[in-house]
Design a protein around this motif. Structure first.
Motif, short mmCIF file in Angstrom:
data_model
loop_
_atom_site.label_atom_id
_atom_site.label_comp_id
_atom_site.label_asym_id
_atom_site.label_seq_id
_atom_site.Cartn_x
_atom_site.Cartn_y
_atom_site.Cartn_z
N ARG A 20 -65.44 89.29 3.49
CA ARG A 20 -64.86 89.06 2.17
C ARG A 20 -63.34 89.21 2.22
O ARG A 20 -62.80 90.10 2.89
CB ARG A 20 -65.45 90.06 1.17
CG ARG A 20 -64.98 89.84 -0.26
CD ARG A 20 -65.70 90.76 -1.23
NE ARG A 20 -65.14 90.61 -2.55
CZ ARG A 20 -65.43 89.62 -3.38
NH1 ARG A 20 -66.31 88.69 -3.01
NH2 ARG A 20 -64.90 89.53 -4.57
N ASN A 59 -73.98 87.05 2.56
CA ASN A 59 -74.78 88.19 2.11
C ASN A 59 -76.26 87.94 2.35
O ASN A 59 -76.99 88.83 2.83
CB ASN A 59 -74.51 88.44 0.63
CG ASN A 59 -75.24 89.67 0.12
OD1 ASN A 59 -75.20 90.73 0.73
ND2 ASN A 59 -75.92 89.52 -1.01
N ASN A 111 -64.97 83.54 -1.32
CA ASN A 111 -65.70 84.77 -1.63
C ASN A 111 -67.02 84.50 -2.35
O ASN A 111 -68.03 85.14 -2.06
CB ASN A 111 -64.83 85.71 -2.47
CG ASN A 111 -63.81 86.45 -1.64
OD1 ASN A 111 -63.95 86.59 -0.42
ND2 ASN A 111 -62.75 86.93 -2.27
N ALA A 158 -68.87 84.32 1.34
CA ALA A 158 -69.04 85.76 1.55
C ALA A 158 -70.19 86.31 0.72
O ALA A 158 -71.11 86.95 1.26
CB ALA A 158 -67.73 86.48 1.22
N ASN A 159 -70.17 86.06 -0.59
CA ASN A 159 -71.18 86.65 -1.48
C ASN A 159 -72.55 86.02 -1.33
O ASN A 159 -73.55 86.72 -1.23
CB ASN A 159 -70.73 86.53 -2.94
CG ASN A 159 -69.51 87.37 -3.25
OD1 ASN A 159 -69.03 88.10 -2.39
ND2 ASN A 159 -69.02 87.27 -4.46
#
Length: 642
Positions: free
Chosen positions: A509, A356, A347, A351-352
């Protein structure tokens, strides 16, 4: 090792059971290294395979009521399917039941026997069936096998022996004069420690009355060769030794034998002495990585805590699994695996940060610039940090690749991703779009996308599928989707006007919300109101007076006459410091060099055992266990902690 070519091997894996995370880690690591060296433009050969002889395979076949060859043929598929699933790009997959291998093993055995390097003698010792090894009385631990702690049996039998002991002094000299031969350094010291005791000769046969599944000794049909004079030979039989002199000369010596630390002795004592007797140059480096642990325990089938890599790849994606294994383990050290640790890193990093950044940049180019890469802008003051950080990541990855510190290299790459996110937030391209400032918007989006081009290239060997998706979405031509490291070393590689493609969410996520039982929730609220056991509370002003900083360990040595003390030389920013720490019972000097630790930087200097100490290391201790406080990933020395 020739700078113009790269030959890497994994151990060959037993086919008595399905592969586990340890097999996956070694093979993924070898694959990533091979891919990086291909990106460097070096001719690369990557060999893996399966070890298909021996007592464990024979026993598995009996248990499954099939022949040993059928056991091999059925089980090898599990490895081949997993390697395909994990996107392993091996150049060759060798099986020790193949004629090309068996012929070479027998030729070597016959030659050594003819030259009296192998002789017959009676042997009495303790034998461990699971490990297929003899042990002396002093080797046993509480009467059991020192490796697997299972029961052993007393055997007396005639066997054949390789005159390994005659090469002891030569091997010690080679190890001491070639520090690169055994890596990391603490494994070299481990082998040298083993060689301080007299080195006996090596039993290299098993009578067919006890083990029939193996390669026949060419000079005695009543015996088969023991696993080490079979399995280890794959490293040379797989690249043409004894069958293709030109091929063998083009790849040998191996650049790296990657192994787990549990087979260190066989690869750094048995194998080099075998090669010396045969008359072949030694491999450049044997690199022993650590184990994957669950808590403090090694993963093992008997404990029931083995992670199935196929399940992880299915649940979270192949690329994410590959990334985690490489980013989480410092090569040479043990690492812990839990789904919680996996999810946290996934994450945070994928993901982050990366996912992103990619989503924001691509969507804004599509929405605001007609889906085309804007013109290459002039470099402004705001772009300097981003460009410097990103290009530094390229060089640092090259350096860490040479030093076998891939986790540090990946930390540098993620640092560039985070720099891009900071740049994006600072420049507020959404506000520029709303204001109609197309020129400034193009500048910001180009630099964000260019960072992603370079980052995706650096991460391509680790996450080939996801990074190919990202590079294609950025408008990178099909011919350049597999990058060269040279092309990543300069800014401005994205072509103006290139069409941006569709980009689905790279790393969705993982939802980690946990439901807390009602009674636990009540306990928590109660404890928040009355923090029992909390005493001597201090204000922030007291805590702020203590200056904590990161420090890199440059040198470490035992303090003579003090069994608990180590003297460390630390780099703290621009300063060099000496610290004496009572950690000798928990860490060897070799384990500390290169680590980033945390110290109290404004502690008054003191003399410990007559040696000046300027600072104090932070560590956590419970019972008889002590662990140093380190950073989550690579960061420069002298960084403030708090």
């Amino acid at each position: 090792m020739s700078a113009s070519r790269f030959y890497i091997t994994t151990p060959i894996y037993y086919v008595n059971d399905k592969p586990h995370i340890g097999h996956a880690y070694t093979t993924i690591l070898a694959d990533v290294l091979a891919r990086y060296h291909r990106l460097l433009g070096e001719p690369t050969h990557f060999l893996t395979g399966t070890d298909e002889h021996g007592q464990k395979v024979q026993q598995a076949a009996v248990a499954n009521e099939i022949t040993p060859q059928e056991q091999c043929d059925q089980t090898v598929v599990r490895f081949q399917e997993l390697w395909e699933k994990l996107e392993i790009t091996h150049d060759d997959f060798i099986r020790t039941t193949e004629e090309r291998h068996k012929t070479i093993v027998q030729d070597i055995l016959q030659d050594l026997y003819d030259r009296d390097e192998i002789y017959s003698a009676e042997y009495e010792g303790w034998y461990c069936v699971p490990c297929e090894r003899f042990y002396t009385e002093k080797d046993l631990v509480e009467g059991a096998c020192p490796e697997c702690r299972r029961d052993v049996e007393k055997l007396v039998e005639r066997n054949y022996f390789f005159r390994m002991g005659k090469y002891q002094e030569w091997l010690i000299s080679h190890i001491e004069s070639h520090p690169e031969f055994i890596q990391p350094a603490h494994r070299r010291q481990e082998t040298l420690g083993f060689l301080r005791q007299p080195l006996g000769d090596l039993c290299i046969s098993r009578p067919k009355s006890r083990l029939s599944w193996g390669i026949d000794l060419p000079f005695d049909a009543d015996y088969v060769t023991y696993v080490w004079f079979d399995a280890l030979v794959n490293y040379i039989s797989g690249v043409g030794y004894g069958s293709d002199a030109e091929q063998f000369a083009s790849w040998w010596p191996a650049s790296y034998h990657l192994i787990g630390k549990d087979i260190l002795t066989t690869h750094t004592v048995y194998w080099p002495t075998m090669l010396k007797a045969i008359g072949i140059e030694l491999p450049t480096t044997v690199f022993a990585h650590g184990w994957w642990l669950v808590g403090r325990s090694k993963m093992s089938k008997s404990l029931g805590n083995v992670v199935n890599p196929m399940d992880m790849a299915e649940s979270y994606g192949v690329d994410a699994f590959r990334y985690f294994l490489l980013a989480e383990m410092s090569m040479g050290q043990d690492a812990s695996f839990t789904e919680e640790i996996f999810t946290t890193r996934y994450n945070a990093d994928l993901a982050n940060d990366l996912g992103n950044m990619a989503s924001r940049a691509v969507k804004m180019i599509v929405r605001n610039l007609g889906g085309r890469i804007p013109p290459v802008p002039e470099k402004g003051e705001d772009e300097c940090e981003l460009i410097e950080t990103t290009l530094a990541a390229v060089q640092n990855m090259r350096d860490h690749l040479v030093d076998m510190h891939l986790d540090r290299g990946l930390a540098e790459v993620l640092g560039a991703v985070r720099a891009a996110n900071r740049y994006f937030d600072k420049m507020k391209p959404w506000a520029l779009a709303k204001a109609g400032d197309t020129e400034a918007l193009g500048r910001v989006l180009y630099n964000a996308a260019e960072t992603l081009r370079i980052v995706s290239g650096l991460l391509y060997p680790v996450m080939p599928t996801k990074m190919t998706e990202l590079r294609r979405a950025l408008g990178v031509p099909e011919s350049k989707l597999a990058p060269s490291l040279d092309a990543l070393s300069s800014w401005g590689g994205l072509e103006a006007g290139a069409q941006i493609g569709e980009l689905k969410t790279l790393f969705p996520r993982i939802d980690v919300k946990a439901k807390v039982p009602k009674d636990e929730s009540k306990k928590k609220k109660k404890s928040e109101k009355t923090p029992e056991g909390i005493v001597d509370l201090v204000g922030i002003e007291v805590f702020s007076a203590v200056k904590l900083k990161t420090a890199n360990v440059l040198e470490a040595e035992v303090v003579e006459g003090a069994s608990k003390l180590l003297k460390l030389q630390l780099q703290v920013g621009a300063d060099r410091r000496q610290v004496v720490a009572g950690i000798a019972k928990f860490y060897t000097p070799a384990e500390l060099v290169g680590r980033t630790v945390v110290i109290v930087a404004n502690l008054k200097p003191a003399k410990i055992f007559g040696i000046e100490s300027d600072g104090m290391l932070l560590a956590a201790k419970t019972g008889k266990e002590l662990k140093l406080v380190t950073t989550d990933g690579q960061i420069s020395s002298g960084a403030a902690v708090g």
